[in-house]
Scaffold this active site. Structure first.
Site, PDB file in Angstrom:
ATOM      1  CD1 TRP A  61      84.344  91.797  21.353  1.00  0.00           C
ATOM      2  CD2 TRP A  61      83.760  93.104  19.627  1.00  0.00           C
ATOM      3  NE1 TRP A  61      84.609  91.115  20.187  1.00  0.00           N
ATOM      4  CE2 TRP A  61      84.258  91.890  19.119  1.00  0.00           C
ATOM      5  CE3 TRP A  61      83.342  94.076  18.725  1.00  0.00           C
ATOM      6  CZ2 TRP A  61      84.350  91.625  17.750  1.00  0.00           C
ATOM      7  CZ3 TRP A  61      83.422  93.813  17.368  1.00  0.00           C
ATOM      8  CH2 TRP A  61      83.937  92.595  16.886  1.00  0.00           C
ATOM      9  CG  ASP A  68      77.841  95.975  18.285  1.00  0.00           C
ATOM     10  OD1 ASP A  68      79.017  95.773  18.642  1.00  0.00           O
ATOM     11  OD2 ASP A  68      77.206  95.185  17.549  1.00  0.00           O
ATOM     12  CE  LYS A  98      78.766  86.603  18.934  1.00  0.00           C
ATOM     13  NZ  LYS A  98      79.486  87.596  18.098  1.00  0.00           N
TER      14      LYS A  98
END
Lengths: 428, 407
Positions: free
Chosen positions: B136, B217, B253
């Protein structure tokens, strides 16, 4: 240390014979040398208060508003805004700079409804995580773009200011502010410090209702400060956490900022809705920086966003929606103004009551500073030892600098508080 | 002297590569435009989705007159923290039972990573973090600003569009003892390529034998396979061996709470008193950053996680989102096969989670944006969540055109 490691690794190897290949180090933690951190001096007070079983306990520690029953308050305008919001919005990411609508309304409060700076798009502004977040964004921005600069912080100030600029790695200096003998402003020394600071220094100013002292410069004094800043080319960052909360009138509470703007300064402003809209836990605020022109404002805003992105990506939407719903609706805004004035008036009433009670108890000390100071806090002048006695003997909780959160004072506890203060101050 | 701004020399920063895609998309006036940039879920109709269970939780909160908006403590909402730890580590996790886990509420995944990184930079002896290549876009910035130095380990193999497992093992094997390793718990962003469980076990053994410190993560738990437990297997494997690790969780999300900024950082320690001291130091990182975290989103999460019926409803809605994405993968793969688009596109259905690493280069991406009004990050990453049955053909046409055009 080396011996300890050697022992630990030998034991670990022994352990791994039995546990099989690839088991983790058996004994030692990576964090064995992590010291327990000191408790935050302000937030630690409430923790201690909550742990106290005494029925008489009084919390005049943290600066969160309480009504006359000692209860936290959710403003009616906020409840109504929440009713309108719930179920109607999606929860998409805000842009990195936050809610445009919320920021627009927030700038009007600080710079004025008809501010030419807003019209000319000269204000770089981003939504921030309340006042703390706004100050931290500025401190990081200052470090990045004026790496040689330091920040001048008043003595005393909100303790977290020191933490913020320290973590942003901006060196700190102090300037005189509070005058202990008079419990008022040490104006002469303040002006000396402003004069003696190197030209182009960065100063942190409390726009109104100075925390923790409640001591504000007069309008005339602000004008002189502004002139001296001009002469020295200093930068002023205003921390405005109590607009509306100090006098009851947001326009009046922004006077210091307006004076600087009139005098042509390029200022920064950190704004918070924690107190004046009671949105504490929602973490809503704004950082703005006045620039020379729109192009520069666009550049500065983009750089502020670059600081926000690796910190939290984009700010929380809920509190911002509450603010923009209220300020964007004339009726709700009027309601808010009325409720803010109500809170400010209650506090002013408690100041009067506390002072009168102390005087009626026959205190030999002067307590006029209680009503001369303004905003949520009163700098009582009590010593840490006296404060400790208040806590031990009377279960009264406040920060050890003698700061009383007037918002925690009620008609129900003001007599008890006055008596306790009288006892610990009269006998010393 | 007040005539010059002290910030006159500040230049305009470049657009954030990911968030900038949406900015560009918004400016486009074409009716066919398609936003496959930011990883935010969209329905078949292309609309953002607020989960039913979230709306229910919101109503409960708004109707509860006794609720106030006071400051949370520095570490956030206690219920939320406990429930979040259980969610990622498992309700029966021995680490939780032993009180060896400290969990603090943070601002979504970004905030959790930043707070964890700041803590490591101050208190950990190794200041280097190894991140996968690619990762990311915000990861390196977060760690750099926190004061860590960033190195990479091989991860994605462009030849197979899968995992470069040998390269990963070699690079982590060569890392200095104690170095921090960033691991995507599931649904690797941007590639969608995850290790198998067997490969995770080998990674775990290597990491433990070299005393590397894992930092997970976890931004897609439940979103990848549709199962919350399956998507947490990697993390639980590491916790089960008794070792230490960090885990950053996001509810952006999997609960659709994007803008509410809800997340948690958990640090699993060897002993309870260590966890307690670590927590006290985390507070010192948080206080000068934003004092305490926002209350609203965390309250919604806590309300859902603590109520078994709402929790159930959540798992159903979560699986539906994951299933729709799987269906989009299938449809895109079939559309490209039907067009005879040159190349092997099976990675579209092999990769997992919200994103597909198409393998398109930046030139091809620019072409697709210009000619087809399709917006994605220049590394060729597309958000499957932004696709619908209606728009798949348009995307397939664009990919086909990009791949077959002569340069």
């Amino acid at each position: 240390m080396a011996l300890w490691n050697a022992v630990a690794s030998r034991l670990a190897r022994q352990r791994s014979w039995t546990a099989g290949v690839g088991s983790s180090r058996a004994l030692s933690s990576w964090w064995h040398s992590v010291e327990p951190a000191p408790k935050d001096p302000i937030l630690g007070v409430t923790e201690a208060f909550l742990a106290d079983p005494s029925p008489d306990k009084v919390n005049v520690g943290v600066g969160a508003y309480r009504d006359d029953n000692g209860k936290p308050v959710v403003l009616e305008c906020v409840r109504e805004a929440e009713r309108r919001i719930a179920g109607s919005m999606n929860m998409e990411y805000l842009p990195m700079g936050g809610s445009v609508k919320m920021v627009e309304e927030t700038l009007k409060l600080a710079y004025g409804d008809n501010s030419e700076f807003i019209k000319d798009k000269r204000v770089a502004a981003v939504q921030a995580l309340s006042g703390t977040g706004a100050c931290r964004l500025f401190a990081e921005f200052q470090k990045r773009f004026r790496p040689e600069s330091q920040i001048y912080i008043p003595v005393p100030t909100w303790s977290n200011h020191h933490n913020i600029w320290r973590d942003a790695q901006v060196p700190q200096r102090t300037y005189h502010y509070y005058h202990a003998e008079s419990r008022g402003l040490d104006f002469a020394s303040l002006m000396d410090d402003v004069k003696n600071a190197p030209s182009g220094s960065f100063f942190l100013l409390h726009a109104c209702a100075h925390n923790p002292t409640g001591v504000d410069p007069s309008e005339e004094q602000w004008r002189e400060i502004s002139q001296q800043f001009k002469a020295k080319g200093h930068f002023a960052l205003f921390d405005m956490a109590y607009q509306g909360f100090a006098s009851g009138d947001p326009e009046r509470d922004a006077k210091s900022i307006r004076i600087f703007l009139e005098d042509g300064h390029f200022i920064g402003i950190a704004q918070s809705y924690a107190k004046n809209m009671g949105l504490y836990g929602q973490r809503v605020g704004c950082l703005s920086v006045l620039c020379e022109d729109e192009k520069q404002a666009v550049a500065v805003k983009s750089q502020l966003q670059m600081i926000a992105r690796p910190m939290y990506s984009n700010p929380p939407v809920h509190g911002a929606l509450i603010v923009s719903t209220i300020l964007g609706d004339p009726e709700l805004k009027q309601l808010w103004l009325k409720e803010v004035k109500g809170m400010a008036d209650r506090i002013i009433g408690m100041r009067t009551a506390l002072r009168e009670n102390l005087e009626n108890l026959g205190s030999s000390l002067s307590w006029k500073h209680i009503t001369e100071q303004i905003g949520m806090f009163c700098y009582s002048g009590m010593t840490p030892e006296q404060v400790d006695r208040l806590t031990k003997e009377f279960h009264i909780y406040m920060t050890r600098n003698g700061r009383i959160s007037m918002a925690g004072v009620t008609t129900g506890n003001v007599r008890y508080l006055a008596n306790a203060i009288h006892v610990v101050t009269e006998s010393t | 002297m007040a005539s010059d701004s002290v910030f006159a020399a500040v230049v305009r920063a470049p657009e954030d590569p990911i968030l900038g895609v949406t900015v560009a998309y918004n400016k486009d006036t074409s009716p066919n435009k398609l936003n496959l940039g930011v990883g935010a879920y969209r329905t078949e109709e292309g609309k953002p989705l607020v989960l039913n269970v979230v709306r229910r939780a919101e109503q409960i909160l708004v109707n509860d007159e006794s609720r106030v908006k006071e400051y949370l403590g520095i570490t956030g909402l206690a219920d939320f923290n406990k429930l979040s730890a259980k969610l990622i580590l498992g309700a029966d996790s021995p680490a939780i039972q032993d009180n060896r886990v400290t969990t603090v509420q943070c601002l979504s995944g970004t905030g959790s990573l930043r707070v964890g990184a700041e803590f490591l930079a101050r208190h950990y002896h190794e200041k280097t973090i190894y991140i996968p290549n690619p990762t990311w876009g915000n990861h390196p910035k977060i760690f750099n600003l926190a004061g860590l130095s960033v190195k990479t380990y091989r991860y994605y193999d462009p030849a197979t569009k899968g995992l470069d497992f040998q390269g990963l093992l070699e690079d982590l094997g060569a890392a200095p003892s104690g170095a921090i390793v960033l691991l995507h718990a599931c649904a690797h962003n941007p590639t969608g390529v995850d290790p198998t469980l067997e490969q995770w076990e080998q990674i775990r053994q290597l990491i433990r034998s070299k005393q590397l410190l894992p930092f997970f993560d976890s931004a897609y738990q439940g979103f990848a396979s549709g199962s919350l437990d399956a998507d947490a297997e990697s993390v639980r494997m590491f916790v089960a061996d008794g070792g230490e690790c960090l885990a950053a969780q996001s509810y952006a999300k999997n609960m659709g709470l994007y803008g509410e900024r809800v997340g948690a950082l958990s640090i699993v320690c060897k002993a309870a008193d260590v966890a307690s001291r670590v927590e006290s130091q985390l507070k010192l990182v948080i206080r000068p950053m934003y004092s305490n975290p926002p209350i609203h989103g965390a309250s919604i999460v806590a309300a859902i996680l603590k109520d078994s019926e709402m929790y159930q409803e959540w798992t159903v809605e979560l699986k539906a989102m994951a299933d729709r994405i799987l269906s989009m993968r299938q449809q895109l793969f079939e559309a490209l096969s039907a067009r005879g688009t040159p190349g092997d596109w099976s990675h579209i259905i092999k990769q997992i989670g919200m994103f597909t690493f198409t393998g398109l280069n930046s030139e091809q991406v620019a072409f697709m944006t210009k000619e087809y009004h399709i917006y994605m990050t220049s590394d060729g990453r597309i958000s499957m969540a932004g696709l619908s049955s209606r728009t798949v053909p348009h995307l397939a046409d664009a990919i086909h055109a990009a791949v077959t055009r002569s340069t």
